[in-house]
Design an enzyme around this catalytic site. Structure first.
Site, PDB file in Angstrom:
ATOM      1  N   GLY B 147      -7.498   4.904   4.709  1.00  0.00           N
ATOM      2  CA  GLY B 147      -6.198   5.925   5.122  1.00  0.00           C
ATOM      3  C   GLY B 147      -5.529   5.782   3.697  1.00  0.00           C
ATOM      4  CB  CYS B 148      -3.487   8.250   1.854  1.00  0.00           C
ATOM      5  SG  CYS B 148      -2.743   9.494   3.535  1.00  0.00           S
TER       6      CYS B 148
END
Lengths: 345, 345, 345, 345
Positions: B147-148
């Protein structure tokens, strides 16, 4: 009509004071001063005020002489002599700068590299955060208007500290401010192409507002020391501060207790809006107003309180709070001239 | 030339993959799919790509059939069947979604309300954060792209956790993300007048990226649990994540030790830029690139580490890292196609 | 590898040249100069380039001596001596400033208050707008890179003027530019709180780019004078120019004729994208690229042509076009190093 | 106290009316309606109004029944029945929509595809642009509030047309508007990542405000037709319209004549601020206020007038002007409740 004046009227704090004083029903904006723009009408400096305020920028002394209350919006270090002068002439003095905010001269020396010229004057000065120290402000003559970040952080944490719901160490205030906080002077930091689409932190754990936050929270803790890490960030927006504050809950403290404590603490406070559960404060909703929106969360996994507050740094964080203090000093209704509707967009 | 394809090419992650794959010297962008825009040429969906990519949007199956590597940029829950299909056909599968990020099915159930359809496939899947787990990614076939937010937080804290410089509880990740993280679908939150000049937090201590962060840091801690409070905020900018991470330093740990540990940990890493002392990471400086800028501070009063990292959420936080993983999976130089100069403005 | 150098590398035009030259396969960025930052590595001036370009800022003379081609990104008036020096040493000289753009010394005197020091050199200099004057640029040694606004306006109107579809007087170019056009120096105009949420025009009918626009269109008209009113506006965005151009259609000219003329004129031009009917150019779609998007409309009630073009002022309006000119001067493929995908967001 | 009500209170025009009516000393905001949010308190729809307006959203009929004046902020086509109802019940009706703006049913049919249900009612309706048609508005009952763009363009050009200083054909209005003009509903156009850092034109020479502009200017020309090309653009800011208007000066007309004509025409008008020579109007300076800033330029080379006006599209372009009209209809001082200071930043 109270005769009001502003020393340093062409900085951002001063310009916002002009906007708010023009709409206050019990005052007249009588005189303003500016070193950079002496002699120039105010609406040449800020063309948005054309047709509304064309007062000329005078000298500091003119403001003192002509007014009942003097607001100072000056770089730190320049207010002490002015305060003394106002005091000697029995004028009310409200300082938007930092010179009278700290109780301890030692802290002032550490963080601002200055001294207290007249200790008695400092002792007379009160810290003008009305929701926390209302009674000590009423009818006072020398009022230190709090810093913008300290206002947001103190309002976010005061009830939890007052009621002993959280640990007094390891508190974190991760704050984000709009650009007007950096003032009206162009710089590389505020150059549009540099700031637009950017985001960063600055003065990490070394910002001068840190001791002010600790001092206020320590007052809330009946003098016990409160220690806090403060990291400010610069937002690519004009106005607003969001303070995301983290504190470890003391054993057994529940969300219900927290909400109850805050509800009671701020009961009847017009300018503090405790948001419904699940809603988070947003700087947008307080823009151009004197409100502080406040939202409370608990991380049950980490057993910590997360209190998020939002203010307009130029209003509740500066000019609006200064007028709130003036209202208290003169015995006016505290919200006079300050019932400002934040635009919906 | 490696034949590459994208399932879900018209979402933001997909569109960024198109941009980067078009510039990669060793691959051909062969096929793309989109449910919303099936049959439409890509550059009608995104007119900025006119003259550069007019591939038609096909069906998911077409992409699998025509390509050697399939990137999936889908809402969570939709990748498991696709991964299975790719696996059965011996294609490399790189998932930009969340389905294969968590080791624990229980955590996946708790946070995503889903199950592992094929446990063996999950066991084969590797977590594609190359700077931390490079060797386990090389030559793999099922790769979960991080995920970012977890990318930004893991890179900020990994060396401190690995070296035991900080406490493993009470960690705080106060993160701020640009709007593209919310995807291409218009909503009230992303409506321009609502978001412009606004700033707020969301999913406070309840965001799905929390367990992913804890899992990665726990791997760094040789399996010891690491607990963390994660609060994301939405910035009124398009791209970028700034992660301001707070952790208590263990007794006696100095700034020098911290810098040394980080310097060694990231020695030779092209994409991690450890900033000089005193400089703070800024999302502006990594925009449109695969870099992670990393800056370190210590609050000596609170004895805590403050690690601030910046990435482009769509590149190092999504499409760029996915290509970095593809490079590893195919034995290409890791920076191939990814030496992107962040514009100075 | 062609040895390339930049004089004035730390201004915005120079910094963008660095970005693009780093990605050009046939050149080496050999030397850069800067008066303001002499001795400093480039990536200290622009931290986004860390790890990519740490060339030191040298003196102008060093750049000339070390390179085959010298790009000058200097304030007007400073290029003539440098051009002479390059000419004497048989270097290719590409000027991003205004010194060699105007054919007429009289116009140069009127608008820039300068003189032509060496008339022969001015006669050798060619005006580097490849889509209009390609053949005259090939293999040349002194190239005047067009201004940003003139590029957008010339590309929008050239075919209509060339084919005599519009009147040559009463043309209006209402242009809007992002802030990077104003350069890297902070000023009150570019101070974030002043520019954010603002919009205004400047140098109304008095901007120096006016004679350059008229000159180019007059060349298109085989020397007939073309007169034009130019009003630039400042947009609160970083990059991009939108030129909305109005011209009266000559009697009997239809939309079909207009589209046909433009289609033929720009047939095969990679960098000019003629948009489908009904779509309007948007600066977003050309950002960071060398494209010019062009859209055509007719107001049948007023019988006028409305041509709207969009470019990135720093790329097609400056650094990108300069490299396009270099490619022509050296006989490289014209798009070499310039196939840049504009990010979708 | 005048009892005021808003039908369609939760759209942007309605929300701005709420803001301004709350600050008007002679009115009470009595009732509001909303189809989308019926039953919900207003400050749940717009949390910025918490503590200031928690009126519930009622039905349209409730507003009519409870109020002396009804403001309608509805999509076009929905106002005619409501106006009839208000008329029958002797309420003052002020329409922020387009149903009563055009005199000619044929034009209404052409541009809005509608009919006049009750021609008599349309004949009674007056066009509420006070600076041009003050006397016809006083004490009226059915008032059509002008469109935002038509307000900006009419104020920019009215004196020149009235005095016959310019040609009545070939006029160009190149307008740029903030996003709130597009309303509160999210769409691809207003999706933050699409609009941020973008700029484009829309409805080129085909926007419905065109006939309204021509009608007003024709009234100024004593009925002679005035033809105009109108091109609107969308600015990535929340509020404000800048109208850059071009018209050919009639032979022999000088800048002095122009300034004199405008000065006399707007003499005594509080809300129109004619700027000093050389200064250009900026949307920033009128934000959140009812002002129209107006600046005049002449291009001597093209012999054309360039009049640039700036208004806040939601105030002078909608809610503020509606209240100005209400003041006229009720015989109140025209500036009552409308002396709003545009913030300096």
């Amino acid at each position: 009509m109270i005769k009001t004046g502003i020393v340093g009227a062409t900085g951002y704090g001063g310009a916002e004071l002009v906007r708010l004083l023009l709409g206050h029903p019990d005052v007249q904006l009588t005189a303003i001063s500016s070193v950079s723009f002496e002699g120039m009408p105010f609406d040449e400096v800020y063309p948005s005020y054309a047709g509304l305020c064309s007062l000329p920028c005078l000298k500091q002394q003119d403001v003192v002489d002509q007014c009942d209350v003097v607001f100072a919006a000056l770089p730190h270090g320049l207010s002490q002599d002015l305060a003394q002068d106002c005091h000697d002439k029995a004028k009310v003095f409200i300082d938007l700068g930092a010179d009278f905010r700290l109780d301890s001269e030692e802290e002032y020396k550490t963080w601002y590299n200055g001294t207290f010229k007249n200790k008695e004057l400092h002792e007379q000065a009160v810290y003008g955060l009305p929701e926390l120290f209302r009674e000590s402000i009423q009818n006072q003559k020398v009022i230190a208007n709090p810093g913008c970040y300290p206002t947001a952080v103190a309002l976010a944490l005061a009830p939890a500290v007052r009621e002993g719901l959280v640990e007094f160490s390891g508190i974190i205030a991760d704050c984000k401010s709009g650009v007007t906080g950096a003032g009206r002077s162009p710089s590389a930091t505020t150059h549009y192409p540099n700031l637009n689409e950017s985001f960063s932190a600055y003065k990490i754990a070394s910002h001068r507002h840190t001791p002010e936050m600790q001092q206020t929270l320590s007052h809330m803790a009946n003098g016990e020391p409160v220690s806090l890490t403060f990291v400010p960030h610069l937002l690519p927006i004009n106005r607003g501060i969001l303070a995301t504050c983290y504190a470890r809950l003391r054993d057994g403290v529940s969300m219900e207790q927290v909400r109850k404590a805050y509800g009671e603490f701020y009961d009847g406070e017009f300018f503090v809006r405790l948001l419904p559960e699940g809603k988070c404060a947003d700087v947008k909703n307080v823009r151009c107003s004197n409100f502080c929106d406040l939202s409370l969360f608990v991380d049950p996994r980490a057993n910590s309180l997360i209190a998020v507050s939002a203010i307009d740094n130029m209003v509740k964080g500066a000019a609006g709070q200064a007028i709130q203090n003036m209202n208290l000093a003169f015995g006016l209704p505290e919200t006079q001239g300050l019932i400002l509707v934040p635009p919906a967009f």
